[in-house]
Design an enzyme around this catalytic site. Sequence first.
Site, PDB file in Angstrom:
ATOM      1  N   ASP A 291      -5.526  -9.899  22.328  1.00 49.43           N
ATOM      2  CA  ASP A 291      -5.845  -8.590  21.747  1.00 49.43           C
ATOM      3  C   ASP A 291      -7.240  -8.646  21.141  1.00 49.43           C
ATOM      4  O   ASP A 291      -7.793  -9.738  20.929  1.00 49.43           O
ATOM      5  CB  ASP A 291      -4.815  -8.175  20.683  1.00 49.43           C
ATOM      6  CG  ASP A 291      -4.794  -9.119  19.479  1.00 49.43           C
ATOM      7  OD1 ASP A 291      -4.905 -10.349  19.678  1.00 49.43           O
ATOM      8  OD2 ASP A 291      -4.677  -8.634  18.336  1.00 49.43           O
TER       9      ASP A 291
ATOM     10  N   GLU B  82      -2.850 -10.926  17.178  1.00 56.96           N
ATOM     11  CA  GLU B  82      -3.548 -11.733  16.168  1.00 56.96           C
ATOM     12  C   GLU B  82      -4.412 -10.884  15.263  1.00 56.96           C
ATOM     13  O   GLU B  82      -4.495 -11.113  14.048  1.00 56.96           O
ATOM     14  CB  GLU B  82      -4.401 -12.813  16.847  1.00 56.96           C
ATOM     15  CG  GLU B  82      -4.818 -13.936  15.900  1.00 56.96           C
ATOM     16  CD  GLU B  82      -6.177 -13.744  15.263  1.00 56.96           C
ATOM     17  OE1 GLU B  82      -6.564 -14.568  14.427  1.00 56.96           O
ATOM     18  OE2 GLU B  82      -6.877 -12.747  15.585  1.00 56.96           O
TER      19      GLU B  82
HETATM   20  C1  LIG Z   1     -11.088 -16.227  13.285  1.00 60.56           C
HETATM   21  C2  LIG Z   1     -10.348 -15.324  14.252  1.00 60.56           C
HETATM   22  N1  LIG Z   1     -11.070 -15.214  15.470  1.00 60.56           N
HETATM   23  C3  LIG Z   1     -10.160 -13.945  13.657  1.00 60.56           C
HETATM   24  O1  LIG Z   1     -10.983 -13.080  13.890  1.00 60.56           O
HETATM   25  N2  LIG Z   1      -9.089 -13.766  12.879  1.00 60.56           N
HETATM   26  C4  LIG Z   1      -8.842 -12.522  12.197  1.00 60.56           C
HETATM   27  C5  LIG Z   1      -7.363 -12.491  11.882  1.00 60.56           C
HETATM   28  C6  LIG Z   1      -6.941 -11.230  11.232  1.00 60.56           C
HETATM   29  C7  LIG Z   1      -6.236 -11.111  10.111  1.00 60.56           C
HETATM   30  N3  LIG Z   1      -6.014  -9.811   9.909  1.00 60.56           N
HETATM   31  C8  LIG Z   1      -6.598  -9.168  10.873  1.00 60.56           C
HETATM   32  N4  LIG Z   1      -7.151 -10.038  11.700  1.00 60.56           N
HETATM   33  C9  LIG Z   1      -9.648 -12.437  10.921  1.00 60.56           C
HETATM   34  O2  LIG Z   1     -10.003 -13.481  10.362  1.00 60.56           O
HETATM   35  O3  LIG Z   1      -9.941 -11.303  10.480  1.00 60.56           O
HETATM   36 ZN   LIG Z   2      -9.875 -14.364  17.129  1.00 61.29          ZN
HETATM   37 ZN   LIG Z   3     -10.846 -11.607  15.426  1.00 62.40          ZN
END
Ligand SMILES: C[C@H](N)C(=O)N[C@@H](Cc1c[nH]cn1)C(=O)O
Ligand SMILES: [Zn+2]
Ligand SMILES: [Zn+2]
Length: 478
Positions: free
Chosen positions: A101, A167
């Site tokens: 996603d 995610e």
């Molecule tokens: C580090 C990873 N690629 C990422 O972007 N994670 C997101 C996960 C997240 C949590 N809530 C919404 N998305 C982030 O760190 O924002």
């Molecule tokens: Zn990510």
């Molecule tokens: Zn991300």
Amino acid sequence: MANTVDKYFDLVDQNQQKFIETLREVVEIPSVSSDASKRGEVVRMGEWLQARWEQLGAQCKRIDPGKQILEGEELDLPPVILGQYGNDANKKTVLVYGHYDVQPALLEDGWATDPFTLVEMDDGRLVGRGSTDDKGPILGWLLCAETHKQAGLDFPVNLKFCFEGMEESGSEGLDAIIVDQADKWFKGTDVVCISDNYWLGKNKPCLTHGLRGVSYFHLQVEGPGADLHSGVFGGTVHEPMVDLVHLLSKLVDTNGRIQIPGIYDQVMPVTDEEELTYENLEFSHTALATDLKHDVIIHAEERDTLKHRWRYPTLSIHGVEGAFYSPGDKTVIPAKVKGKFSLRTVPNMEPKRVAELVTAFLEKEFAKLGSKNRMRVIETHGGRWWYSSPNHPNFVAGARATELVYGVKPDLTREGGSIPVTLTFEENLNVNVLLLPMGAADDGAHSINEKIDRRNYIQGIKLLGAYLHEVAVTDMTA
Ligand SMILES: C[C@H](N)C(=O)N[C@@H](Cc1c[nH]cn1)C(=O)O
Ligand SMILES: [Zn+2]
Ligand SMILES: [Zn+2]
């Protein structure tokens, strides 16, 4: 091994254009997990991945995690695609995780080109939503396996994979699947590798051994039953937006210091040993300011910027739902508004304690306003921080692979973002987890004009393959 890896590297170089076309194909699927209207596209992306791995001969298992309520609509959560490629008792088993996603993206947000069309720029940038986060890296594993098969090269390990489509929206449903499958699908896993974060700069690769957690909140303020005319009602009713702006302004000061009492109490103090880890890293404020397009950096020293990215909590305000935001002047009093903010959490903060402190603080501040509006604090999603030692042989394999591909020893970093599932794998499979990023610091994940450089994408496909070959010859019990 050297011969096989060299052949693999040559083939990756020869297939560069084909690999870019594959990235183009997946960027065109707008798999935005936070948008109810795009849920079909998220599912289509998961099915694309499953079909392609099955074509290669992988055994796949699709798990539908259940339902979710989004924008008042009941929706099926996108599938988790589990897979197994190879099952040789003499080989090690590596589990890889990634997400298919992406964050939302609209041309009018300021993109120079359509976000869901991959555009290759003259300087080698491959621009498109998901190119670095996380479609490029998840394709890396697939293209690595496909290349080995096409060339008749022995695949060095048994590969298990777990690809999710939620995610960017809190990984809903995934933890329960991992717990349930720990002794089933994931049985026999020797180590885990995740490619879903970024280098510290543009040129030096890194291995990552820490992540911050995230606690996401909606602060809802509700007043009259419908929006009102500000000329008729302004100054005579309590306005939800006025209350909300007051409350949001209390959360954090303009230098990034969180104003919620008690929030820093659980933060681990910096040790002398930790201080040393900020030495000699390829990270400069000059490069950072260039990436930011304007120098808005708060701290004077690089190490302080890194500490506030990696090991101190931060609070960011993301937006207001229900507020007037279109061009033009609308003289409205919005009836109900939701402020959205999140905290990035660090060792040893407990999510439950964070939620208690945030709620108690906002309730106290709201009471001070004497408003007749109604206020609610809702924690919408969360994920825990992760911190691990970088001395495990899994990291040795990652470092050797990096040296082979890039000719330098990688930096050891922590990541400011969150990948909540990392800790779930570590705790439930009892194995080491390595974060092995493909993209660079200036890729613009979550931002406009997200890109991955052709160099990072192609060398990254080599890196993931080289890592699997290194795992095959490294004693993981040491
Ligand atoms: C580090 C990873 N690629 C990422 O972007 N994670 C997101 C996960 C997240 C949590 N809530 C919404 N998305 C982030 O760190 O924002
Ligand atoms: Zn990510
Ligand atoms: Zn991300």
